[in-house]
Design a protein around this motif. Structure first.
Motif, PDB file in Angstrom:
ATOM      1  N   GLY B 164      12.704   2.602  30.170  1.00 34.29           N
ATOM      2  CA  GLY B 164      12.217   1.333  29.620  1.00 34.29           C
ATOM      3  C   GLY B 164      13.236   0.704  28.693  1.00 34.29           C
ATOM      4  O   GLY B 164      13.442  -0.513  28.703  1.00 34.29           O
ATOM      5  N   ALA B 165      13.899   1.544  27.894  1.00 31.63           N
ATOM      6  CA  ALA B 165      14.888   1.018  26.959  1.00 31.63           C
ATOM      7  C   ALA B 165      16.072   0.413  27.714  1.00 31.63           C
ATOM      8  O   ALA B 165      16.568  -0.658  27.346  1.00 31.63           O
ATOM      9  N   MET B 166      16.529   1.094  28.783  1.00 34.90           N
ATOM     10  CA  MET B 166      17.662   0.553  29.530  1.00 34.90           C
ATOM     11  C   MET B 166      17.292  -0.780  30.166  1.00 34.90           C
ATOM     12  O   MET B 166      18.074  -1.728  30.152  1.00 34.90           O
ATOM     13  N   ARG B 167      16.078  -0.833  30.727  1.00 36.41           N
ATOM     14  CA  ARG B 167      15.667  -2.087  31.359  1.00 36.41           C
ATOM     15  C   ARG B 167      15.532  -3.194  30.332  1.00 36.41           C
ATOM     16  O   ARG B 167      15.901  -4.338  30.588  1.00 36.41           O
ATOM     17  N   ALA B 168      14.966  -2.842  29.174  1.00 32.59           N
ATOM     18  CA  ALA B 168      14.811  -3.862  28.131  1.00 32.59           C
ATOM     19  C   ALA B 168      16.173  -4.366  27.689  1.00 32.59           C
ATOM     20  O   ALA B 168      16.373  -5.570  27.513  1.00 32.59           O
ATOM     21  N   ALA B 169      17.137  -3.441  27.547  1.00 35.87           N
ATOM     22  CA  ALA B 169      18.469  -3.864  27.125  1.00 35.87           C
ATOM     23  C   ALA B 169      19.108  -4.750  28.175  1.00 35.87           C
ATOM     24  O   ALA B 169      19.705  -5.784  27.847  1.00 35.87           O
ATOM     25  N   ALA B 170      18.966  -4.373  29.460  1.00 34.32           N
ATOM     26  CA  ALA B 170      19.543  -5.200  30.525  1.00 34.32           C
ATOM     27  C   ALA B 170      18.915  -6.595  30.513  1.00 34.32           C
ATOM     28  O   ALA B 170      19.602  -7.599  30.707  1.00 34.32           O
ATOM     29  N   GLN B 171      17.589  -6.654  30.260  1.00 32.34           N
ATOM     30  CA  GLN B 171      16.923  -7.956  30.246  1.00 32.34           C
ATOM     31  C   GLN B 171      17.403  -8.806  29.084  1.00 32.34           C
ATOM     32  O   GLN B 171      17.738  -9.982  29.249  1.00 32.34           O
ATOM     33  N   ILE B 172      17.447  -8.212  27.879  1.00 33.72           N
ATOM     34  CA  ILE B 172      17.864  -8.977  26.703  1.00 33.72           C
ATOM     35  C   ILE B 172      19.278  -9.498  26.891  1.00 33.72           C
ATOM     36  O   ILE B 172      19.590 -10.650  26.619  1.00 33.72           O
ATOM     37  N   VAL B 173      20.136  -8.613  27.405  1.00 35.96           N
ATOM     38  CA  VAL B 173      21.524  -8.976  27.567  1.00 35.96           C
ATOM     39  C   VAL B 173      21.694 -10.076  28.610  1.00 35.96           C
ATOM     40  O   VAL B 173      22.483 -10.997  28.432  1.00 35.96           O
ATOM     41  N   SER B 174      20.910 -10.014  29.692  1.00 34.60           N
ATOM     42  CA  SER B 174      21.048 -11.030  30.728  1.00 34.60           C
ATOM     43  C   SER B 174      20.575 -12.386  30.267  1.00 34.60           C
ATOM     44  O   SER B 174      21.143 -13.398  30.640  1.00 34.60           O
ATOM     45  N   TYR B 175      19.506 -12.432  29.477  1.00 36.26           N
ATOM     46  CA  TYR B 175      18.977 -13.731  29.077  1.00 36.26           C
ATOM     47  C   TYR B 175      19.638 -14.288  27.839  1.00 36.26           C
ATOM     48  O   TYR B 175      19.349 -15.408  27.426  1.00 36.26           O
ATOM     49  N   GLU B 176      20.567 -13.520  27.246  1.00 33.85           N
ATOM     50  CA  GLU B 176      21.226 -14.063  26.074  1.00 33.85           C
ATOM     51  C   GLU B 176      22.217 -15.141  26.467  1.00 33.85           C
ATOM     52  O   GLU B 176      22.437 -16.083  25.710  1.00 33.85           O
ATOM     53  N   ILE B 177      22.844 -15.003  27.639  1.00 33.43           N
ATOM     54  CA  ILE B 177      23.841 -15.992  28.047  1.00 33.43           C
ATOM     55  C   ILE B 177      23.235 -17.377  28.254  1.00 33.43           C
ATOM     56  O   ILE B 177      23.749 -18.346  27.688  1.00 33.43           O
ATOM     57  N   PRO B 178      22.127 -17.503  29.014  1.00 27.75           N
ATOM     58  CA  PRO B 178      21.559 -18.857  29.106  1.00 27.75           C
ATOM     59  C   PRO B 178      21.143 -19.402  27.746  1.00 27.75           C
ATOM     60  O   PRO B 178      21.288 -20.588  27.480  1.00 27.75           O
ATOM     61  N   GLN B 179      20.653 -18.497  26.869  1.00 27.70           N
ATOM     62  CA  GLN B 179      20.207 -18.973  25.566  1.00 27.70           C
ATOM     63  C   GLN B 179      21.364 -19.562  24.770  1.00 27.70           C
ATOM     64  O   GLN B 179      21.275 -20.660  24.232  1.00 27.70           O
ATOM     65  N   SER B 221      14.580 -17.732  25.574  1.00 29.27           N
ATOM     66  CA  SER B 221      14.126 -17.116  24.334  1.00 29.27           C
ATOM     67  C   SER B 221      12.874 -16.290  24.556  1.00 29.27           C
ATOM     68  O   SER B 221      12.732 -15.216  23.966  1.00 29.27           O
ATOM     69  N   VAL B 222      11.955 -16.770  25.405  1.00 28.01           N
ATOM     70  CA  VAL B 222      10.750 -15.979  25.689  1.00 28.01           C
ATOM     71  C   VAL B 222      11.149 -14.667  26.363  1.00 28.01           C
ATOM     72  O   VAL B 222      10.579 -13.614  26.087  1.00 28.01           O
ATOM     73  N   ALA B 223      12.175 -14.713  27.219  1.00 25.28           N
ATOM     74  CA  ALA B 223      12.638 -13.473  27.854  1.00 25.28           C
ATOM     75  C   ALA B 223      13.350 -12.573  26.857  1.00 25.28           C
ATOM     76  O   ALA B 223      13.246 -11.352  26.927  1.00 25.28           O
ATOM     77  N   GLU B 224      14.075 -13.173  25.906  1.00 23.49           N
ATOM     78  CA  GLU B 224      14.775 -12.392  24.896  1.00 23.49           C
ATOM     79  C   GLU B 224      13.808 -11.586  24.060  1.00 23.49           C
ATOM     80  O   GLU B 224      14.082 -10.437  23.701  1.00 23.49           O
ATOM     81  N   ILE B 225      12.692 -12.196  23.657  1.00 25.85           N
ATOM     82  CA  ILE B 225      11.768 -11.473  22.793  1.00 25.85           C
ATOM     83  C   ILE B 225      10.780 -10.662  23.618  1.00 25.85           C
ATOM     84  O   ILE B 225       9.860 -10.072  23.076  1.00 25.85           O
ATOM     85  N   GLU B 226      11.015 -10.610  24.920  1.00 25.38           N
ATOM     86  CA  GLU B 226      10.224  -9.762  25.797  1.00 25.38           C
ATOM     87  C   GLU B 226       8.743 -10.024  25.727  1.00 25.38           C
ATOM     88  O   GLU B 226       7.943  -9.115  25.535  1.00 25.38           O
TER      89      GLU B 226
END
Lengths: 118, 394, 162
Positions: B164-179, B221-226
């Motif tokens: 879960g942590a790896m997936r969360a990190a991959a998600q946060i990291v991926s959505y930071e660029i559009p943000q 941002s909604v994806a960043e804060i999961e």
């Protein structure tokens, strides 16, 4: 200017103390009754199946890598955006070239399926 | 109204005079900063409690039920009851967890959420510290939130937590660029990274000048804060509870503290950068700010109550193949228009018309690309579902 | 005076992080101490009145490079085991080299004639940076993008070899 950052320092100290304080109060208030079964690793109520490590996919690494590259690109974008009103049209062309080169990279990643989750 | 507008500035001046009587200059500064920091932290925690109540009520109403209404009038005391419950729950630590990392995880998750509130202008002249690198500070602080998640996932010694942590990190990291990319257009027009300056530059709200950027920012941002619909890493039906599986009691509460404060922070940032911050005609600045922020909070809660959760491969594809190209296109269009009409000098109306034309062009291009690629995307989606059946991804 | 105290505090934090990287038993904890060092370096940038660099340090190093390192470590070894030996076989040689390097750096630091500028750092660094990047240093700027492209393509090629 350093005064602003002194505020950030004080603020982060107080922000860090919020969870520490909260957890200390909780530690005082809560019951402590550890048991063997209670403290076992949780796996949907079953016994743990197999070893506790998993072979991770290379995909995570590739996403982090592409992120590093684009992060550095945005680092170059911010000073350009702040100084944009003072620069001429040529700055737009320069930035367009910069972004185009990196878009080539993104397209390469896209076409070679580096962005697929599988 | 002038009095209400300057209410907090006047209060701070009173405190400053009180303390200045018996402390040297730097002592007064330190006291003022500590008071401001303490007030911001209290605002953060109280807001979090209010948001838990608001979420349950709003999502409840969307789902055609009442939400909490037993504890206090309209259920307003519910968050206090929840808080008491969190404090007195037993803390079950897994036997094999790494004590230091496991315990520090929840502690490290909270400060990045609270620190974001330091540079947000709550009203005219009412920000904790108006840094010259305002938005860069916010982006840096948001990217630090990944560390706490990793610590929680690894420290639990549970393969589902780690996954879960790896997936969360991959998600946060991926959505930071559009943000961070979507905001470049706004910075271009305002000419500064400082949040106060961005508010002051909004004679026309930036949401009208950069609507595409606003939508990208909101989604990213909604994806960043999961939050739902992007809450795959913590979804109960998918991966137990992801990286906070092994936490109970207040440690679990800390993750939610961070999530709700981040929701508020992200809505506040959106309101500041796109909806004009504290600017507004009659009412005091901070009332306008709170109104706009809570409008965006309501939108975030609305998204949670309405949309189904997104699958992990759809999540990643959406970030890299849709949002990043869109954000890049938007920033180039913004640069083009801003080069033609200098936003600092032309009056509001013509700026609006200029950007409107640019945005219409952008949206037309996007629609064309979407129409051309639709058959191809349907085929690939069918292939993905067919090849893997019910088990998609790891 | 206060900046001196702040500098000493932040320097100690950075050094503690660096020492922690070397002494930690498990690789993941080493990575966490490395993140502490990065945060310390960001603080030093703030003290040097370069806030943009401080923000970039946090954004790129803590947010991207540290995450990359943690992912890479998780991919290459059994993350859950904690047995990293304290000293490897080359500790004698390594210790001598480290001591020589340390003495060399001390000598350079104290003996060399460092020019000290009396000019104050400019107030508006970000705008000046933007103008410099687009004006005087445009060629290194474009070369940097090619550099990043090469890194991206190369890393994808290497990482995808199955």
């Amino acid at each position: 200017m350093l005064r602003d950052y002194a505020f950030i320092l004080i603020f982060s100290a107080i922000a860090l103390s919020v969870p520490i304080l909260g957890l200390s109060i909780a530690w005082l208030l809560r019951p402590k009754k550890p048991g063997k079964i209670k403290n076992a690793t949780y796996e949907c109520g079953l016994e743990t199946f197999g070893e506790t490590w998993v072979q991770f996919k290379v995909q995570y690494y590739i996403y982090a890598l592409i992120f590093v590259i684009f992060d550095i690109e945005t680092v170059f974008l911010y000073p350009w955006a702040v100084a944009y009103n003072k620069l001429g049209l040529f700055a737009l062309v320069e930035m367009f070239i910069f972004i185009a080169i990196l878009v080539v990279g993104l397209l390469y990643a896209w076409r070679t399926d580096a962005l697929e989750w599988v | 109204m002038q009095f209400l507008d300057n209410l907090f500035l006047n209060i701070s001046q009173v405190i400053r005079n009180l303390v200045g009587g018996f402390l040297p200059d730097w002592g007064v500064e330190v006291v003022m900063m500590t008071v401001a920091a303490a007030v911001l932290v209290v605002i953060a925690v109280v807001t979090m409690m209010f948001l838990t109540w608001m979420e349950r009520k709003v999502v409840g109403r969307i789902q055609d039920r009442l939400g909490p209404n037993r504890v206090g009038p309209f259920g307003l005391m519910q968050p206090i009851a929840d808080m008491v419950k969190m404090f007195i729950k037993e803390d079950i630590t897994p036997r094999e967890a790494n004590r230091w990392v496991y315990n520090l995880g929840p502690i490290v998750v909270v400060p990045p959420a609270i620190l974001a509130l330091a540079v947000i202008p709550f009203g005219r002249g009412l920000s904790g510290a108006d840094l010259s690198i305002g938005w860069l500070y916010l982006a840096a602080v948001a990217s630090t939130s990944v560390i706490g998640i990793f610590m929680a996932g690894w420290g639990s010694r549970n393969k589902y937590a780690l996954l879960g942590a790896m997936r969360a990190a991959a998600q946060i990291v991926s959505y930071e660029i559009p943000q961070v990319l979507s905001v470049v257009g706004v910075i271009l027009i305002a000419g500064s990274l400082s949040m106060q300056r961005i508010v002051e530059a909004q004679n026309v709200w930036f949401v009208f000048l950069q609507p595409v950027a606003f939508i990208i920012f909101l989604i990213a941002s909604v994806a960043e804060i999961e939050r739902s619909p992007f809450d795959l890493p913590e979804a109960e039906s998918e991966i137990i509870a992801g990286y906070h599986t092994e936490y109970s009691g207040l440690k679990f509460g800390m993750f939610f503290l961070a999530e709700y404060i981040s929701t508020f922070a992200v809505s506040a940032i959106g309101a500041t950068m796109f909806l004009g911050g504290w600017r507004g005609p009659v009412l005091p600045g901070w009332i306008w700010f709170l109104a706009k922020t809570y409008l965006l909070v309501f939108v975030v809660l609305w998204l949670r109550g309405t949309l189904p959760r997104i699958r992990v491969d759809q999540l990643m594809n959406f970030a890299w193949k849709v949002l990043v190209p869109l954000a890049l296109a938007n920033l180039l269009v913004a640069g083009l228009i801003a080069a033609i009409i200098n936003p600092a000098e032309t009056p509001g109306f013509w700026t609006f018309i200029g950007f409107l034309l640019g945005n219409l062009l952008l949206i037309a291009a996007v629609v064309m690309v979407g129409v051309l690629r639709a058959p191809e995307m349907e085929a690939s989606e069918a292939a993905v579902v067919g090849a893997k059946g019910a088990l998609a991804g790891q | 005076m206060i900046t001196q105290i702040a500098f000493i505090g932040i320097a100690l934090l950075t050094l503690a992080g660096a020492i922690g990287v070397v002494l930690a038993r498990s690789v993941f904890v080493s990575a966490l101490f490395l993140i502490l060092s990065f945060v310390g370096v960001s603080g030093i940038y703030v003290l040097l009145e370069a806030p943009f660099l401080a923000g970039v340090q946090l954004l790129v190093y803590v947010g991207a490079v540290a995450v990359l390192i943690i992912f890479a470590v998780m991919l290459t070894r059994d993350m859950m085991s904690e047995e990293t030996p304290f000293l490897n076989r080359q500790w004698g040689c390594g210790g001598v080299m480290a001591a020589v390097l340390f003495v060399l750096l001390l000598l350079i630091g104290f003996i060399a004639d460092w020019p000290v500028s009396s000019a104050k750092p400019p107030e508006d660094t970000i705008s000046a940076l933007g103008e410099a990047l687009m004006g005087k240093y445009v060629l290194p700027f474009e070369v940097a993008s090619v550099f990043l492209l090469v890194a991206l393509i190369g890393a994808i090629v290497v990482a995808r070899e199955r």
